[in-house]
Design a protein around this motif. Structure first.
Motif, PDB file in Angstrom:
ATOM      1  N   GLY A 164       0.804  -1.228   0.000  1.00 51.65           N
ATOM      2  CA  GLY A 164       0.000   0.000   0.000  1.00 51.65           C
ATOM      3  C   GLY A 164       0.832   1.271   0.000  1.00 51.65           C
ATOM      4  N   LEU A 165       2.083   1.166  -0.445  1.00 47.36           N
ATOM      5  CA  LEU A 165       2.985   2.321  -0.428  1.00 47.36           C
ATOM      6  C   LEU A 165       2.959   3.038  -1.777  1.00 47.36           C
ATOM      7  N   CYS A 166       3.036   4.369  -1.718  1.00 51.72           N
ATOM      8  CA  CYS A 166       2.887   5.191  -2.923  1.00 51.72           C
ATOM      9  C   CYS A 166       4.150   5.215  -3.762  1.00 51.72           C
ATOM     10  N   LEU A 167       3.969   5.247  -5.066  1.00 52.18           N
ATOM     11  CA  LEU A 167       5.075   5.478  -5.996  1.00 52.18           C
ATOM     12  C   LEU A 167       4.943   6.902  -6.515  1.00 52.18           C
ATOM     13  N   TYR A 168       5.955   7.726  -6.235  1.00 52.37           N
ATOM     14  CA  TYR A 168       5.879   9.122  -6.658  1.00 52.37           C
ATOM     15  C   TYR A 168       5.814   9.216  -8.184  1.00 52.37           C
ATOM     16  N   GLY A 169       4.978  10.152  -8.654  1.00 52.55           N
ATOM     17  CA  GLY A 169       4.799  10.315 -10.095  1.00 52.55           C
ATOM     18  C   GLY A 169       3.645   9.467 -10.611  1.00 52.55           C
ATOM     19  N   HIS A 170       3.147   8.582  -9.770  1.00 52.12           N
ATOM     20  CA  HIS A 170       2.037   7.711 -10.145  1.00 52.12           C
ATOM     21  C   HIS A 170       0.893   7.893  -9.134  1.00 52.12           C
ATOM     22  N   ASP A 171       1.110   7.421  -7.893  1.00 57.77           N
ATOM     23  CA  ASP A 171       0.064   7.496  -6.871  1.00 57.77           C
ATOM     24  C   ASP A 171       0.004   8.874  -6.212  1.00 57.77           C
ATOM     25  N   ILE A 172       1.108   9.565  -6.233  1.00 57.74           N
ATOM     26  CA  ILE A 172       1.156  10.927  -5.683  1.00 57.74           C
ATOM     27  C   ILE A 172       1.965  11.800  -6.631  1.00 57.74           C
ATOM     28  N   ASP A 173       1.580  13.059  -6.706  1.00 60.96           N
ATOM     29  CA  ASP A 173       2.324  14.005  -7.534  1.00 60.96           C
ATOM     30  C   ASP A 173       1.925  15.430  -7.130  1.00 60.96           C
ATOM     31  N   GLU A 174       2.281  16.396  -7.969  1.00 65.52           N
ATOM     32  CA  GLU A 174       2.039  17.790  -7.589  1.00 65.52           C
ATOM     33  C   GLU A 174       0.555  18.141  -7.539  1.00 65.52           C
ATOM     34  N   THR A 175      -0.297  17.269  -8.086  1.00 69.40           N
ATOM     35  CA  THR A 175      -1.740  17.563  -8.074  1.00 69.40           C
ATOM     36  C   THR A 175      -2.472  16.865  -6.930  1.00 69.40           C
ATOM     37  N   THR A 176      -1.801  15.959  -6.232  1.00 73.60           N
ATOM     38  CA  THR A 176      -2.475  15.246  -5.129  1.00 73.60           C
ATOM     39  C   THR A 176      -2.020  15.846  -3.805  1.00 73.60           C
ATOM     40  N   SER A 177      -2.951  16.056  -2.911  1.00 71.32           N
ATOM     41  CA  SER A 177      -2.563  16.576  -1.596  1.00 71.32           C
ATOM     42  C   SER A 177      -2.251  15.399  -0.674  1.00 71.32           C
ATOM     43  N   PRO A 178      -1.522  15.656   0.400  1.00 71.37           N
ATOM     44  CA  PRO A 178      -1.237  14.565   1.351  1.00 71.37           C
ATOM     45  C   PRO A 178      -2.506  13.941   1.924  1.00 71.37           C
ATOM     46  N   ILE A 179      -3.565  14.727   2.054  1.00 67.82           N
ATOM     47  CA  ILE A 179      -4.795  14.193   2.655  1.00 67.82           C
ATOM     48  C   ILE A 179      -5.541  13.339   1.629  1.00 67.82           C
ATOM     49  N   GLU A 180      -5.609  13.835   0.386  1.00 70.96           N
ATOM     50  CA  GLU A 180      -6.197  13.008  -0.677  1.00 70.96           C
ATOM     51  C   GLU A 180      -5.446  11.685  -0.793  1.00 70.96           C
ATOM     52  N   ALA A 181      -4.130  11.756  -0.628  1.00 73.97           N
ATOM     53  CA  ALA A 181      -3.289  10.562  -0.788  1.00 73.97           C
ATOM     54  C   ALA A 181      -3.337   9.656   0.444  1.00 73.97           C
ATOM     55  N   ALA A 182      -4.155  10.021   1.441  1.00 74.23           N
ATOM     56  CA  ALA A 182      -4.270   9.234   2.683  1.00 74.23           C
ATOM     57  C   ALA A 182      -2.921   9.114   3.388  1.00 74.23           C
ATOM     58  N   LEU A 183      -2.154  10.199   3.327  1.00 72.38           N
ATOM     59  CA  LEU A 183      -0.851  10.226   4.002  1.00 72.38           C
ATOM     60  C   LEU A 183      -0.873  11.170   5.203  1.00 72.38           C
ATOM     61  N   GLN A 184      -2.066  11.388   5.768  1.00 74.45           N
ATOM     62  CA  GLN A 184      -2.168  12.306   6.918  1.00 74.45           C
ATOM     63  C   GLN A 184      -1.369  11.816   8.119  1.00 74.45           C
ATOM     64  N   TRP A 185      -1.074  10.516   8.167  1.00 76.72           N
ATOM     65  CA  TRP A 185      -0.246   9.974   9.260  1.00 76.72           C
ATOM     66  C   TRP A 185       1.167  10.544   9.218  1.00 76.72           C
ATOM     67  N   SER A 186       1.558  11.128   8.071  1.00 75.01           N
ATOM     68  CA  SER A 186       2.898  11.728   7.991  1.00 75.01           C
ATOM     69  C   SER A 186       2.895  13.180   8.470  1.00 75.01           C
ATOM     70  N   ILE A 187       1.741  13.651   8.952  1.00 69.13           N
ATOM     71  CA  ILE A 187       1.637  14.996   9.525  1.00 69.13           C
ATOM     72  C   ILE A 187       1.372  14.831  11.013  1.00 69.13           C
ATOM     73  N   GLN A 188       2.405  15.023  11.816  1.00 64.42           N
ATOM     74  CA  GLN A 188       2.256  14.780  13.255  1.00 64.42           C
ATOM     75  C   GLN A 188       1.432  15.897  13.894  1.00 64.42           C
ATOM     76  N   LYS A 189       0.939  15.613  15.104  1.00 60.19           N
ATOM     77  CA  LYS A 189       0.025  16.493  15.819  1.00 60.19           C
ATOM     78  C   LYS A 189       0.543  17.932  15.934  1.00 60.19           C
ATOM     79  N   ALA A 190       1.844  18.078  16.154  1.00 60.03           N
ATOM     80  CA  ALA A 190       2.424  19.414  16.356  1.00 60.03           C
ATOM     81  C   ALA A 190       2.223  20.323  15.143  1.00 60.03           C
TER      82      ALA A 190
END
Lengths: 376, 119
Positions: free
Chosen positions: A240-266
Motif C-alpha cells: 500500500g505504499l505510494c510510488l511518486y509520479g504515479h500514486d502521488i504528484d504535484e496535483t495530489t494533496s497529502p490528505i487526498e493521498a491518505a498520508l495524513q499519518w505523515s503529519i504529526q500532531k504538532a
C-alpha cells in the motif's frame, strides 16, 4: 519516479558490473540503468523477498545531508518545507515525510533521519535534482549537501536481520525506523531499519568502493537473492505504499493521498507548530473537513490486472482512475491503487474498471493488502 | 511445425492447427498471470486479437495466425497461467483452429528459420 530516458543516455551506477554478472536485465529508470529483474524473474523475486531476503540496489535515489547552525534551527528550517514534525524526532530515528508545494500538492516523498548534528534525507531519483534545488533556494542558512560517493542498498524480508547480523551482529538491536552507523567490509555504512516493501529490513548507504564487497558478502548468504525493480514495484504496491509520479504528484494533496499519518500532531491545527509549510491552508482544511477524493486500495475481481490509467466507474459515470496496478504475487490476485470520490472510498464499495472495452467489477479494499511485517 | 514473426507456433493436428507461443516469447513476457481465451465456435480472421495475455510486466495480445473457427481452447491455462512459462511449446497450447484456408500456413517460418529470426 519513472521518467525513462533513451537507452544511450542511461547512467551506469557503481554496481553495474555486479548486476551484469548476476544476469540483471537493465532498463532505463529515472535516467539510470537499473536491473528490472534477474534470472529468477519478478514473481520468484517477489515471493523470495516475502519468504527470506532480497537485496535491492537503490543507488539511483538521492542522498542528501542538511546542516544548520544547531539542531533546532535545522529542524525548524526543514519544517518550513514539510508538514512532518522534524523538531522532536529523536537522534537515531527516522521519519517518512513529504515536500509540498504552495497549492498543497506533493513535490516528493522522502525519509529523513536525525543524526545528531545533521539530517540525512533520502529522496526519489527522478525528483532529486528538483528537490535539492528547492531546498537550496528555500532553506537560507542551511547547508544542502548531495552525497554522490555512496551507493544505497536495501536488504528486505523476514531473513534480512539474520543475513545482515552475520556481518554486523549489532543490527539485531535496531527497531523499525532506527538509524545508525555500522562497519561492513571495513567501510563505515549508514544504516536504517526501514524499506519500502512492507517487510522488515534495512537500507544501507555504503561508500562506492565498498558497495560491491558488501553486496557480495550479503549475497553469499543462501537466503539472500538479488531483486530487481519489477518485484520492488509489486512488493510496495501490496504494502500500500505510494510510488511518486504515479500514486502521488504535484496535483495530489497529502490528505487526498491518505498520508495524513505523515503529519504529526504538532503541525496540525491546534498543535505547537501548526501550519507553516507550503500548502498548509489547503492541507489543514482537508484534514479538518475531509478531501473530495481519496487514494484507495482496489481489488479487481478475477485474475486480470488493472494497471495505471484504467478508469473507474460508478452508476454509469467515470469517477476515478487507477494510479498503480499489477498482479500481486503474495495476494495471488490483481491489486491496484487509485483515486475515488470520498463517498465511494469506503472498503467494500463496488465500482467498475474499464478494461479492454468491458466494465469489470472492482471492490474498494483497505490498505495495505498484506499486513506489514516490521520489527517495532 | 510453423512459426510466426509474432512468436506463435502452429502445429498441424489432423484437420486442425494447434497454436501456442514460443519459449522466446514466454521468456520475453516474463511470469504470466492472466490469460483470456476466445470462445469455442468463434470465427476468426487472420490478425484478429484472439487471446489476451497479462504478465507481471504488461498486457499483450495473440493474433489469429490464420482464418478459421476456434474449435477448442486450453481452459487449464485460465486456472494456471504460469503453465505457459513452464511448457510453452507442449502442454500450454492456447487454442485449436479449423483452418478456412490451410495454405495460409505456408507463409510462416520453419523452425530453423524462426531460430535464425530470434537470433
Amino acid at each position: 519516479m519513472g521518467q525513462d530516458a533513451p537507452a544511450d543516455e542511461m547512467i551506469d551506477l557503481p554496481l553495474a558490473g555486479l548486476h551484469a554478472e548476476l544476469g540483471g536485465k537493465m532498463v532505463p529508470f529515472a535516467g539510470y540503468a537499473m536491473p528490472v529483474q534477474y534470472a529468477a524473474g519478478v514473481m520468484k523475486e517477489h515471493q523470495h523477498t516475502r519468504a527470506a531476503a532480497g537485496l535491492f540496489d537503490v543507488s539511483h535515489m538521492g542522498q542528501v545531508i542538511l546542516r544548520g547552525a544547531d539542531a533546532e534551527t535545522l529542524a525548524l528550517a526543514f519544517e518550513s518545507l514539510t508538514p512532518a514534525a522534524v523538531l522532536g524526532l529523536k537522534e537515531g530515528r527516522q521519519r517518512y515525510g513529504l515536500l509540498t508545494n504552495d497549492a498543497g500538492g506533493i513535490l516528493d516523498d522522502l525519509m529523513f533521519a536525525n543524526r545528531g548534528d545533521h539530517l540525512f534525507v533520502v529522496v526519489n531519483a527522478a525528483c532529486k535534482a528538483a528537490d535539492i534545488a528547492h531546498m537550496r533556494a528555500n532553506l537560507p542558512g542551511i547547508e544542502v549537501e548531495e552525497i554522490t560517493d555512496r551507493c544505497l542498498l536495501a536488504l528486505q524480508g523476514p531473513g534480512a536481520e539474520a543475513a545482515l547480523a552475520r556481518l554486523a551482529p549489532e543490527v539485531a538491536e535496531m527497531r523499525f525506523m532506527d538509524v545508525g552507523y555500522v562497519t561492513l567490509e571495513g567501510a563505515e555504512c549508514w544504516i536504517s531499519r526501514s524499506g519500502y516493501t512492507g517487510e522488515d529490513g534495512f537500507e544501507i548507504s555504503i561508500p562506492n568502493e565498498a558497495a560491491e564487497p558488501v553486496a557480495r558478502a550479503l549475497l553469499a548468504d543462501d537466503s539472500v537473492l538479488p531483486i530487481g525493480l519489477g518485484a520492488r514495484d509489486s512488493l510496495r504496491l501490496e504494502a500500500g505504499l505510494c510510488l511518486y509520479g504515479h500514486d502521488i504528484d504535484e496535483t495530489t494533496s497529502p490528505i487526498e493521498a491518505a498520508l495524513q499519518w505523515s503529519i504529526q500532531k504538532a503541525r496540525r491545527a491546534g498543535g505547537d507548530r501548526a501550519g507553516g509549510f507550503p500548502g498548509a491552508e489547503r492541507i489543514l482544511a482537508e484534514l479538518d473537513s475531509g478531501p473530495a477524493r481519496l487514494r484507495v486500495g482496489l481489488r479487481p475481481e478475477g485474475r486480470a490486472p488493472m494497471r495505471e490509467g484504467v478508469t473507474l466507474h460508478h452508476a454509469g459515470a467515470e469517477v476515478g482512475r487507477i494510479t498503480s496496478g499489477a498482479f500481486g504475487p503474495s495476494v495471488a490476485g490483481p491489486v491496484a491503487m487509485g483515486y475515488l470520490p470520498a463517498a465511494l472510498a469506503t472498503p467494500g464499495t463496488a465500482v467498475e474498471g474499464a478494461l479492454r472495452g468491458k466494465m469489470l467489477p472492482v471492490s474498494v479494499a483497505s490498505l495495505p493488502f498484506l499486513p506489514a511485517n516490521f520489527k517495532r | 511445425m510453423k512459426f510466426t514473426e509474432e512468436h506463435e507456433w502452429l502445429r498441424p493436428e489432423d484437420e486442425l492447427v494447434v497454436v501456442g507461443i514460443t519459449e522466446h516469447a514466454a521468456e520475453q513476457l516474463g511470469d504470466i498471470v492472466f490469460i483470456e481465451l476466445p470462445e469455442v465456435g468463434t470465427q476468426v480472421n487472420k490478425d484478429d486479437e484472439v487471446v489476451v495475455i497479462e504478465s507481471v510486466k504488461a498486457a499483450s495480445d495473440i493474433l489469429a495466425p490464420i482464418d478459421g473457427e476456434i474449435v477448442e481452447v486450453n481452459e487449464a491455462l485460465v486456472e494456471d497461467p504460469g503453465k505457459v512459462n513452464e511448457d510453452p511449446t507442449g502442454d500450454a497450447w492456447f487454442f485449436k483452429i479449423k483452418p478456412a484456408e490451410p495454405e495460409q500456413m505456408d507463409e510462416y517460418m520453419s523452425e530453423a528459420a524462426y531460430m535464425k529470426y530470434v537470433g
